[in-house]
Design a protein around this motif. Sequence first.
Motif, PDB file in Angstrom:
ATOM      1  N   VAL A 119      -2.311  -0.886  -6.465  1.00  0.00           N
ATOM      2  CA  VAL A 119      -2.311   0.374  -5.710  1.00  0.00           C
ATOM      3  C   VAL A 119      -0.935   1.033  -5.688  1.00  0.00           C
ATOM      4  O   VAL A 119      -0.828   2.264  -5.608  1.00  0.00           O
ATOM      5  N   SER A 120       0.123   0.223  -5.742  1.00  0.00           N
ATOM      6  CA  SER A 120       1.476   0.789  -5.627  1.00  0.00           C
ATOM      7  C   SER A 120       2.097   1.126  -6.973  1.00  0.00           C
ATOM      8  O   SER A 120       3.009   1.955  -7.045  1.00  0.00           O
ATOM      9  N   GLU A 121       1.614   0.444  -8.051  1.00  0.00           N
ATOM     10  CA  GLU A 121       2.208   0.577  -9.387  1.00  0.00           C
ATOM     11  C   GLU A 121       3.710   0.292  -9.337  1.00  0.00           C
ATOM     12  O   GLU A 121       4.511   0.926 -10.033  1.00  0.00           O
ATOM     13  N   ASP A 122       4.066  -0.668  -8.495  1.00  0.00           N
ATOM     14  CA  ASP A 122       5.474  -1.030  -8.300  1.00  0.00           C
ATOM     15  C   ASP A 122       5.925  -1.979  -9.408  1.00  0.00           C
ATOM     16  O   ASP A 122       5.345  -3.065  -9.588  1.00  0.00           O
ATOM     17  N   ALA A 123       6.970  -1.593 -10.152  1.00  0.00           N
ATOM     18  CA  ALA A 123       7.440  -2.388 -11.291  1.00  0.00           C
ATOM     19  C   ALA A 123       7.920  -3.766 -10.852  1.00  0.00           C
ATOM     20  O   ALA A 123       7.656  -4.776 -11.528  1.00  0.00           O
ATOM     21  N   ASN A 124       8.611  -3.848  -9.730  1.00  0.00           N
ATOM     22  CA  ASN A 124       9.133  -5.138  -9.267  1.00  0.00           C
ATOM     23  C   ASN A 124       8.006  -6.113  -8.956  1.00  0.00           C
ATOM     24  O   ASN A 124       8.112  -7.313  -9.237  1.00  0.00           O
ATOM     25  N   THR A 125       6.930  -5.613  -8.358  1.00  0.00           N
ATOM     26  CA  THR A 125       5.791  -6.478  -8.046  1.00  0.00           C
ATOM     27  C   THR A 125       5.131  -6.977  -9.327  1.00  0.00           C
ATOM     28  O   THR A 125       4.731  -8.149  -9.427  1.00  0.00           O
ATOM     29  N   MET A 126       5.035  -6.103 -10.314  1.00  0.00           N
ATOM     30  CA  MET A 126       4.443  -6.510 -11.591  1.00  0.00           C
ATOM     31  C   MET A 126       5.288  -7.568 -12.285  1.00  0.00           C
ATOM     32  O   MET A 126       4.758  -8.526 -12.871  1.00  0.00           O
TER      33      MET A 126
END
Length: 749
Positions: free
Chosen positions: A578-585
């Motif tokens: 949902v966030s498309e957050d690079a760090n989370t990926m």
Amino acid sequence: MKIRLKVKHLIFIIVGLLVVIPLTTFIIMPQAQLYIGGKQLAAGEPIGKEKIVQVLEQPLFPNQRWGIIRKYMMDDGGSQRFDVYVGPSSTQVNNQSPGLHFTLEEKKPYLKEYLAKGPVDGYLTTAATLLSHDYQQEGKFNKADEVLKEASERYSTSQFSFNQEELELERIKLRISQTNYEGAKELIEELKDKITSENFHSVGMLASLEAEIMLREGRLEEGYELVNSELEDYQQKWEEEKQEHPEDPDMGTPVALEHLESLKGYLERTMDMQSDGVTTVKGKIVRSDGKAVPYAGVFLRQEQAVNHSVLEDEPYQVLTDEDGNFEFSGVISGSYQLYLGLTFDQIDGWTWPFEYGDWIQIDGQETEYVEVTLHPLLELQSPVNQEAIKTDTMEFEWEPVEGAAYYDIHLGVELDSGSIGTLFKTGIVGNTLTVPLEELYNQQVGVMFEDEEDWSSVDPVSILAFTNTENKFSWSVKAYSQDGKMITQSNGYRLDEENIGNLPFFYLQERKMTEADKLFLDKKVKLAFEKYKENYAKNPQDFHSLRMIVRLMGIEAMQTGKTREEAVLPYLIKWAEVSEDANTMFELADYYHKRREWKEYDSWYKRYMDAAGDAPSEYALGLHATALMKQGKLAEAKQTFQQAMELDNENRFVGNWLAVELYTDADGSYDSARGLAKMYPERGFESRDWYGMIGKMITEKKEFTDYDQDLKHALELYFNENHESLNQWIEATDKIQLKNFIQGLIEIN
């Protein structure tokens, strides 16, 4: 005739005259003025200085006078030579006590008085050292030496004291810094006759200075013999001293021992690298307007020294001359960082645009030139001065910088104990950026605890970060040239009213704090955690609750022995989607990397690359190259390792690159791997000397016919993370240098 005096008067006999002076002149009035003046100084009121000076102009008992000078001229925390020490690994500010302080210029008359007439105590050394530093910063090096000598001679001549040793060592260092090696040698010989062998700390320091001169003169082998001999003797005596004081197990490491060990290590590495000599490092400090920065401190700091603050007895330190020039002679091979020592006047409104991890590599070349240019701080335009943002987007704006190709924005969260910063956006073209507030809400910072053993003692402000409408935030900008060199930044020292400019503070007040947020801020952490989970269960579109669940569940996992990813995996995957957050990926890619689930790893790493805009961090690249190595994709791993090293000043993953190079070495010479180890040395506090290790392996290989086969076998176990078999191999092998190399690989993070 009898003269009766009340208790409040004193009698002084001056050339036959009887003088009566009120006792209040000596005691009551000065004490009252001192008390008031001290309070005013602590409150930052300039009139406090006037009151202290007025007291010193009155009749005083000698012990009163010296006590006031000691307190306000030497005990104020301002004894360090420079106000600011700045370099690629840290910034250090002179830690004065709060309030207003006398400047060195204001102190000088009283320091000179103490030097000439004050008590012969430890403060005499302080006064002389402060004056010497001041003369050095004025370029008056003879005067700097004279005050040290004068103080030394005031101490008792019957017994050579510790204070005299300290002053004479300071004189030697001063001469070394001015490349007056013959003068330094003369003082060393004089000091040898005065220091007893029982004082092994001073003997060791003297030996390290003597060896330093040998290094600067290019006498490496002679210096190594002296250091090795003295170090062996010193270590033995230091162990004996520690045994004599079992009640003090944390005695710390003596400065002399640190110097000797550091010199020995660097000499060994230099000789291992077969360097033919030493290097002269020259440079100049100027401002971008062309004006030189005279009498600034310059410190060339060895790799093992950058983990601590700048010390007064750093081995490579000089002052710039009146034209801003500096020079270090006799620099041995190794990795160094350049640090500057500056007064507030020198740095006010300016910045030195270095990057974290900038290194100077010395490989025995004849001369290395380093240019240091200070640039004016750039100005922030919006948001500033505690502006409250209430829309769902935010626009950052700052003054454009000439020659800047792109900019980076950093954000900060203000805490009671200071602030925590984080990199927000990189590669921004132009001097404005508009972003949805949701991107700031997603930005995380470091985590603070009251008690690291109790996850629920976490500081709510650090976890809520930019979602907290009640907290103040800050921002800063860095400007870069096309080749990736920083030009200037907004963060820096702004001390003069003309330089203060806009204050970089703002509030985010677009969203409304939820009941769970309020519970969290009230430090009812577990109740808030349950409330977030309850909210998300009721409404899967409640992204703020999901965000907080991911953050808090990860922190809770620290107490359970689980990894963050194991504890929070389903929520983490949902949050990444949902966030498309690079760090989370990247976090998810790393999780599957550790589990050797390569299909999932490849999928999440690809998504990370897409989210990062094909601009991964150097750490992500190094980790990806390692993943390719473990999958047996060695050719691709080599290319990726090289990309990582080009970006990573620390060369953290170079050991793995060398492992791949050795495994695929066609002719078994190891020359290619050793060349890479020399070109990309691992740097940092716990760095490994890969170049030296491979050199020793080349020598050891001559003793064994099965060396290449054993190397490849051990590397296969390492690539496949077969820890049990690899440990068995380490226990069984008789190839010591090969074992050291494999153990070095295991230590790589």
